[in-house]
Scaffold this active site. Structure first.
Site, PDB file in Angstrom:
ATOM      1  N   HIS A 254       0.828  -1.210   0.000  1.00 51.00           N
ATOM      2  CA  HIS A 254       0.000   0.000   0.000  1.00 51.00           C
ATOM      3  C   HIS A 254       0.863   1.261   0.000  1.00 51.00           C
ATOM      4  O   HIS A 254       0.882   2.014  -0.971  1.00 51.00           O
ATOM      5  CB  HIS A 254      -0.950  -0.029   1.206  1.00 51.00           C
ATOM      6  CG  HIS A 254      -1.845   1.165   1.282  1.00 51.00           C
ATOM      7  ND1 HIS A 254      -2.380   1.609   2.469  1.00 51.00           N
ATOM      8  CD2 HIS A 254      -2.297   2.021   0.331  1.00 51.00           C
ATOM      9  CE1 HIS A 254      -3.128   2.684   2.240  1.00 51.00           C
ATOM     10  NE2 HIS A 254      -3.089   2.961   0.953  1.00 51.00           N
TER      11      HIS A 254
ATOM     12  N   HIS B 275       1.788   4.727  -2.938  1.00 48.36           N
ATOM     13  CA  HIS B 275       1.955   6.112  -2.490  1.00 48.36           C
ATOM     14  C   HIS B 275       3.360   6.634  -2.804  1.00 48.36           C
ATOM     15  O   HIS B 275       3.531   7.558  -3.593  1.00 48.36           O
ATOM     16  CB  HIS B 275       1.695   6.227  -0.980  1.00 48.36           C
ATOM     17  CG  HIS B 275       0.265   6.187  -0.584  1.00 48.36           C
ATOM     18  ND1 HIS B 275      -0.457   7.311  -0.255  1.00 48.36           N
ATOM     19  CD2 HIS B 275      -0.601   5.152  -0.455  1.00 48.36           C
ATOM     20  CE1 HIS B 275      -1.701   6.985   0.060  1.00 48.36           C
ATOM     21  NE2 HIS B 275      -1.816   5.666  -0.057  1.00 48.36           N
TER      22      HIS B 275
ATOM     23  N   HIS C 251      -4.391   0.942  -6.125  1.00 47.07           N
ATOM     24  CA  HIS C 251      -4.552   1.581  -4.821  1.00 47.07           C
ATOM     25  C   HIS C 251      -5.931   1.281  -4.232  1.00 47.07           C
ATOM     26  O   HIS C 251      -6.063   1.008  -3.034  1.00 47.07           O
ATOM     27  CB  HIS C 251      -4.355   3.097  -4.926  1.00 47.07           C
ATOM     28  CG  HIS C 251      -4.560   3.796  -3.622  1.00 47.07           C
ATOM     29  ND1 HIS C 251      -5.730   4.454  -3.303  1.00 47.07           N
ATOM     30  CD2 HIS C 251      -3.770   3.904  -2.531  1.00 47.07           C
ATOM     31  CE1 HIS C 251      -5.639   4.951  -2.084  1.00 47.07           C
ATOM     32  NE2 HIS C 251      -4.457   4.628  -1.589  1.00 47.07           N
TER      33      HIS C 251
ATOM     34  N   ASN D 250      -6.734  -0.353  -0.562  1.00 51.02           N
ATOM     35  CA  ASN D 250      -7.060   0.653   0.450  1.00 51.02           C
ATOM     36  C   ASN D 250      -8.470   0.575   1.009  1.00 51.02           C
ATOM     37  O   ASN D 250      -8.661   0.614   2.226  1.00 51.02           O
ATOM     38  CB  ASN D 250      -6.833   2.055  -0.121  1.00 51.02           C
ATOM     39  CG  ASN D 250      -7.069   3.134   0.907  1.00 51.02           C
ATOM     40  OD1 ASN D 250      -6.252   3.339   1.805  1.00 51.02           O
ATOM     41  ND2 ASN D 250      -8.188   3.836   0.796  1.00 51.02           N
TER      42      ASN D 250
ATOM     43  N   ILE E 132      -6.271   9.103  -0.628  1.00 55.72           N
ATOM     44  CA  ILE E 132      -6.484   8.883   0.800  1.00 55.72           C
ATOM     45  C   ILE E 132      -5.503   7.835   1.268  1.00 55.72           C
ATOM     46  O   ILE E 132      -5.013   7.040   0.454  1.00 55.72           O
ATOM     47  CB  ILE E 132      -7.937   8.437   1.116  1.00 55.72           C
ATOM     48  CG1 ILE E 132      -8.203   8.408   2.622  1.00 55.72           C
ATOM     49  CG2 ILE E 132      -8.217   7.099   0.486  1.00 55.72           C
ATOM     50  CD1 ILE E 132      -8.151   9.747   3.289  1.00 55.72           C
TER      51      ILE E 132
END
Length: 921
Positions: free
Chosen positions: A580, A585, A772, A776, A921
């Protein structure tokens, strides 16, 4: 039709192409791993005269003024045009904030007064053409926004202002507009439309904050929606194109102000706080010693204690990201509400833990988190308030718990069968349809072999044997199971083992390095058949490995449940820190920074990537502030503790490869698929009912088709890619600066052909959107019930020689809960993953984008985008169909959750579905 549309929009078709060559960077001479997928062009959306792509020419024109000559001489055509003056109108859309604090309201009133006395918003229109005499871009007169003071009290979210420009007939096509804000307060400029030119309305999608000239004296530059490759830039825009990019790059010095728009790179040296405590010191991530991707530079001063560490900005003070990267208001509100909820949910169990036992007593106490809230019955509230005097505002807020503020929503994992998480088939199903479906791999050699250096970590022979699993293979021999691709594995041995001595020395942390073997049944489901638990070896007599197999009695049942909990804890850590955070990110951030620094807003590739970069820098900055920082949520809630980011860096160094980040390449690398050109996606899944892969391939193919359609529009031959200076600079900087520590790796794809560019862009968009989303938005629905996947464990599994074995035998449930996270840890973790799993109201999902009809001036591409959106809609229907197919046992059946994490659309909130365009997010 497309040609007519382009002409009406004032956008000439791109026909001139340069054939000059620029040598690509030496680092890009390696080919990417590619899987050929079948590409079918999207069906074009039927063209409609009222589609919104081509607007009507404005009727609100001021009459033409002709200047007659006093002599009989005939003027030149250029002079004749210059003598003809037109007035054109700008419609400027400004977005108001819904809520303003006192300071902002005061500034707004002051600006309304200042506007009346001439401190205005000033605009200037710039042509795509150069003036033949001055060799400078043709410009209109300066114009001011009308009625700013009059409309200052308007409560509407969007306010439309007008301005009038005077231009001559030789002005040509508008290409840019400059804006000077002479007010005190910044404002959000959404768009500008120029009406009055014979070619039709000219659109400027701005979507940017315009600062006061007191803070930023330079005029802001905005370009029309017409895309141009660098060597096709009209003469009137060339200097502005480079000037705007230069302003975004900055000079690499100074402390960044929150109002700045500067994009630059730095290492991760701001996670620790050594000035506060030596225990909060953390190693720098980025550099030869500890390779890591780069983050956005803030330029803050170093700490006093460590000159290589950057001083911290603690919440609620904001971290710097370029102004346009900051959350918009509705996103801020959603995130702030989540933070409030997290604070309240953390406060009460902290108070409760100081009064009552810290551990959960039983499963019923966990259930009460969802039924009654955090045991906040009125009597208990009174107890708390007597023992811990609190301000009235806090007491009043806590009283709201009776209305549900402090009550957790029931996680989705409990919605169909509250005991499903205990079953082995559900434990296995989540490896391919849970929130971390990207670690399952095919067993190619049994027993598995470690890749760790034996000189450092000692012999790493697995303790697994044929005898451990032979009885669970439905009549297959181990060799047959290997040959028929029926053995699969979650292997966390190599990533955890180097850190275990340090992790297990932490207070209240105990972990193994685990391997779990699964068997693929004839029905297409997985079942776990053995779990290997490893500890670092400390001598020949030290028992460093043990194997736990499915239970045969009460004792082995509790042992098995504890072993599965340790596997889930490993899985949760790798999911959060590697799959993740790192892969979606951190590794995307360099590409985003470089895109803003090297690709003009006019560049077609920037226009393609723009919605997939939204909010990522802001959410990553917030993560550095609160989640991955020293003593942050990740350290506090996950097994690796203070060593989590070092573990993430180890994964980056040893296993991250950009050429393997695309879905087909990743599936083949893990051995769960093989190349097969006869199959729809160019590969064959060896686990046929693999929900993440099944649905992911639909989205991957749709993205790839959209990207290919787009790229082929602007790059009909590879020379255009090689000679595109901005494109090559973007890719080069992303690697050589943004991923500097891996810049010499041989696996970086080159960027020379259409296929290269399609592969690179498809991978980036896949990671930002579908990958993602898959990792997530199921965090609370699956992880909100902590026994299902505990983020940390506090005790090892005892064997008969351990002193703890007797207490385990006498009360195994108590021992189980003493191994799980405490009430306080659980509550804090639940509140955070609840926030991380929440869609905000302004979420933009795949197949959507702001101003869908005017984000580009290329009508053909607008049509192709609508075709892409239609394909996304078809994919959503197909996923719904699959979730109702009883033959797909990993997503349909009694008590089985449907797999919806890759369903494209969603409502706001925690929905366990929805694929936003970006890592937001």
């Amino acid at each position: 039709m497309a040609l007519a549309a382009k002409e009406l929009m004032g956008s000439t078709l791109i026909t001139s192409r340069s054939s000059s060559l620029v040598s690509p960077a030496s680092h890009f001479n390696k080919r990417a791993f590619t899987t050929h997928l079948s590409i079918h062009p999207f069906d074009r959306r039927p063209r409609k005269t009222k589609s919104g792509v081509v607007a009507a020419i404005s009727d609100d024109l001021v009459k033409t003024l002709r200047f007659s000559t006093t002599t009989g001489d005939r003027k030149s055509e250029e002079e004749e045009k210059a003598a003809v003056k037109f007035k054109v109108r700008a419609v400027v859309t400004v977005r108001n904030k819904k809520k303003e604090d006192f300071k902002e309201t005061l500034a707004k009133h002051f600006d309304a007064f200042a506007d009346k006395i001439g401190r205005n918003i000033v605009l200037e229109l710039i042509s795509t053409q150069l003036d033949p005499k001055t060799k400078l871009p043709k410009k209109s007169n300066a114009a001011v926004l009308k009625d700013w003071s009059k409309k200052s009290k308007t409560k509407a979210e969007r306010v439309h202002y007008t301005a009038e420009f005077t231009v001559d007939a030789a002005f040509g096509t508008p290409g840019a507009i400059t804006v000077m804000n002479k007010h005190q307060k910044e404002f959000f400029l959404e768009s500008i439309t120029i009406e009055g030119f014979a070619l039709g309305p000219v659109h400027f999608p701005c979507n940017s904050w315009v600062q006061s000239q007191n803070d930023h004296p330079e005029k802001r530059i905005f370009f029309t929606n017409q895309p141009y490759l660098p060597n096709e830039t009209p003469g009137g825009l060339r200097v502005l194109r480079e000037k705007e990019l230069k302003s975004l790059r900055g000079d690499g010095t100074g402390v960044r102000k929150l109002s700045d728009r500067i994009y630059d790179f730095d290492v991760y040296n701001d996670l620790g706080n050594p000035d506060k405590s030596s225990e909060l010191s953390r190693p720098k991530l980025g550099g030869q010693e500890t390779p890591y991707p780069r983050r956005c530079r803030t330029g803050r001063q170093s700490t006093v204690t460590d000159k290589e560490a950057e001083s911290r900005v603690e919440k609620p003070l904001p971290m710097y990201v370029p102004r346009d990267e900051q959350f918009e208001e509705s996103k801020q509100d959603t995130f702030a509400a989540g933070r409030l909820k997290a604070v309240l949910h953390h406060l009460i169990p902290s108070l409760k833990a100081s009064i009552l036992a810290e551990d959960f007593a039983d499963f019923g106490e966990i259930d009460n988190l969802y039924k009654e809230g955090l045991l906040l019955k009125l009597g208990f509230q009174d107890d708390i308030f007597k023992k811990f005097p609190l301000p009235k505002v806090v007491v009043d807020t806590l009283q709201e718990s009776t209305k549900g503020l402090l009550k957790y929503d029931t996680p989705k994992i409990l919605s169909k069968d509250k005991n499903a998480w205990l079953r082995d088939d559900e434990f296995a199903r989540q490896a391919i349809a849970g929130i971390n479906p990207v670690n399952i791999e095919r067993v190619k050699t049994f027993p598995p072999v470690s890749d760790l250096d034996p000189n450092v970590y000692g012999p790493q022979h697995s303790a697994l044997t044929d005898d451990h699993i032979i009885g669970h293979l439905d009549g297959f021999s181990v060799q047959q199971a290997l040959e028929e691709n029926r053995l699969y594995m979650l292997d966390y041995h190599d990533i955890f083992l180097p850190f275990l001595d340090r992790i297990n020395a932490l207070d209240g942390r105990k972990a193994y390095a685990t391997r779990t073997i699964f068997f693929l049944t004839r029905r297409g489901t997985l079942k776990p058949v053995a779990i290997e638990l490893s500890l670092p070896s400390h001598g020949p007599k030290h028992r460093s490995k043990r194997v736990v197999t499915p239970p045969v009695d009460a004792t082995s049942n509790w042992m098995w449940q504890l072993a599965k909990a340790h596997v889930s804890s490993n899985d949760a850590g790798v999911h959060q820190l590697v799959n993740h955070w790192l892969r979606t990110h951190a590794c995307l951030e360099p590409f985003i920074i470089a895109a803003h620094r090297q690709l003009s807003a006019m560049h077609p590739i920037f226009k393609l990537l723009d919605p997939h970069m939204r909010y990522t820098l802001e959410i990553n900055a917030l993560a550095r502030q609160s989640l991955i920082s020293a003593d942050g949520v990740i350290e506090g809630g996950f097994t690796a503790g203070a060593y989590g980011m070092e573990m993430s860096a180890a994964a980056y160094k040893s296993s991250w490869r950009f050429d393997m980040e695309g879905l087909p390449a990743d599936l083949i690398r893990r051995g769960v698929a093989i190349p097969d050109e006869t199959q729809p996606h160019g590969l064959k899944l060896l686990i046929e009912d693999y929900p993440y892969a099944n649905d992911g391939l639909l989205l991957w193919s749709a993205i790839q088709t959209w990207v290919r359609t787009y790229v082929e529009r602007y790059y009909p031959n590879p020379n255009l890619i090689k000679t595109d200076s901005e494109l090559q600079s973007w890719y080069s900087e992303s690697i050589n600066v943004g991923h500097a520590d891996l810049r010499d790796a041989e696996w970086w794809p080159e960027l020379s052909t259409v296929d290269d560019l399609v592969s690179i862009l498809t991978t980036l968009i896949w990671l930002a959107s579908a990958q993602h989303a898959a990792l997530n938005f199921g965090q609370y629905p699956y992880g909100g019930y902590v026994p299902n996947r505990p983020p940390l464990m506090r005790r090892l599994i005892p064997d008969e020689s351990d002193p703890e074995y007797a207490s385990f035998i006498s009360d195994p449930e108590k021992y189980y809960f003493s191994s799980m996270p405490s009430l306080e840890q659980t509550s804090k973790f639940m509140a955070v993953v609840d926030t991380l799993s929440t869609h905000s109201p302004d979420e933009e999902y795949i197949g959507e984008r702001q101003q869908p009809s005017i984000w580009t001036g290329d009508a053909e591409i607008v049509d192709a985008f609508y075709g892409f959106a239609a394909e996304i809609g078809r994919i959503e229907k197909e996923i719904e169909r699959r979730n109702s197919d009883p033959d797909r046992r990993n997503r349909c059946g009694a008590g089985v959750l449907p797999y919806e994490l890759l369903v494209p659309s969603s409502e706001p909130g925690v929905t366990c579905r929805g694929v936003p365009n970006s890592v937001s997010i």
